[in-house]
Enzyme design. Structure first.
Site, PDB file in Angstrom:
ATOM      1  N   SER A  33       0.965   0.760 -14.542  1.00 57.33           N
ATOM      2  CA  SER A  33       0.433   0.559 -13.204  1.00 57.33           C
ATOM      3  C   SER A  33       1.312   1.573 -12.627  1.00 57.33           C
ATOM      4  O   SER A  33       1.929   2.797 -13.017  1.00 57.33           O
ATOM      5  CB  SER A  33       0.965  -0.817 -13.101  1.00 57.33           C
ATOM      6  OG  SER A  33       0.141  -1.269 -11.544  1.00 57.33           O
ATOM      7  N   ASN A  34       0.759   1.455 -11.230  1.00 65.86           N
ATOM      8  CA  ASN A  34       1.879   2.826 -10.138  1.00 65.86           C
ATOM      9  C   ASN A  34       1.934   1.955  -9.233  1.00 65.86           C
ATOM     10  O   ASN A  34       2.119   0.702  -8.644  1.00 65.86           O
ATOM     11  CB  ASN A  34       0.956   3.907 -10.023  1.00 65.86           C
ATOM     12  CG  ASN A  34      -0.558   3.208  -9.409  1.00 65.86           C
ATOM     13  OD1 ASN A  34      -0.199   2.723  -8.311  1.00 65.86           O
ATOM     14  ND2 ASN A  34      -1.584   2.895 -10.029  1.00 65.86           N
TER      15      ASN A  34
END
Ligand code: CTP
Ligand code: CA
Length: 226
Positions: A33-34
């Site tokens: 993810s980020n």
């Protein structure tokens, strides 16, 4: 609410906004993810709703309250976000892609937790590219909403953003220098430049909530100019 500047009236208009990160599963306990907080997308959805629009907010995993009067649909990964966004885009006048969609996902999701046992010190991970959600919507021949993207850049912001505007066939792109201090992904503030085929306009650094009001006004003007 009465203290907020009035925005262009969007009464009777339908707007869909994607927001937040996506989460791409590796195995039952891990994901890629980020750091996207979803703040900018949520602020845009709230501002559009206050301007009178019927707003659908397609949210990745974030920790944000649902703006009053906004229809929120929670999604987890990019494929799920695409499905939901395509359905919302069928019905909307304006599509705003504020999500930080993961560009890649693991080629396979392991059904069991991946174990570290084995000889090698390093393991490599096979990835495949996720579909570009906003580009697919902007490429439509029918039921194509006025399509707005974001460009999160750490260098050559204008050049990269103009490239994305053209490549993805967007009507407008909001460029964002995520390397600047107190700007971008996880911040409450942001400094952006709005770019379309006709030129660009730099907005001064501001709280994302205030910036969202301005952006919705600009987007509404451009979308319903004629
Ligand atoms: N976007 C999307 N679907 C993807 C990737 C990006 O809809 N799979 C959208 C984002 O929501 C944003 C715009 O495309 O509105 C630009 O995203 P960005 O990450 O800046 O650009 P990319 O095209 O992914 O290029 P890169 O990450 O290599 O800069
Ligand atoms: Ca990307």
């Amino acid at each position: 609410e009465s203290l907020l500047r009035p925005t262009a009236s969007l009464a009777g208009r339908k707007i869909a906004v994607t927001a937040g990160p996506t989460r791409e599963a590796l195995d039952p306990v891990r994901f890629l993810s980020n750091h996207s907080s979803g703040k900018m997308g949520f602020a845009l959805a709230a501002a559009a709703q206050r301007a009178g629009a019927e707003v659908t907010l397609i949210a990745g995993p974030v920790n944000q309250p649902t703006p009053p009067g906004v229809k929120r649909i929670d999604v987890t990964d990019a494929l799920e976000m695409r499905e939901t966004a395509e359905r919302a885009a069928d019905l909307c006048d304006i599509f705003i892609a504020a999500a930080a969609v993961a560009d890649f996902r693991p080629a396979e999701i392991s059904a069991q937790k991946i174990k570290k046992t084995g000889d090698g010190e390093r393991e490599s991970l096979a990835l495949v590219k996720n579909p570009d959600i906003v580009a697919a919507i902007a490429a439509r021949k029918e039921r194509r909403p006025f399509t707005v993207g974001f460009a999160a850049e750490t260098e050559k912001m204008l050049e990269h953003a103009r490239g994305k505007l053209a490549r993805k066939n967007l009507d407008l792109i909001i460029a964002n220098d995520v390397s600047a201090a107190d700007s971008g992904f996880d911040s409450d503030r942001n400094a952006v430049t709005v770019i379309d085929a006709g030129g660009s306009r730099e907005l001064p650094p501001a709280l994302k909530t205030g910036l969202a009001e301005q952006l919705i006004e600009i987007i509404a003007d451009k979308a319903f100019a004629q």
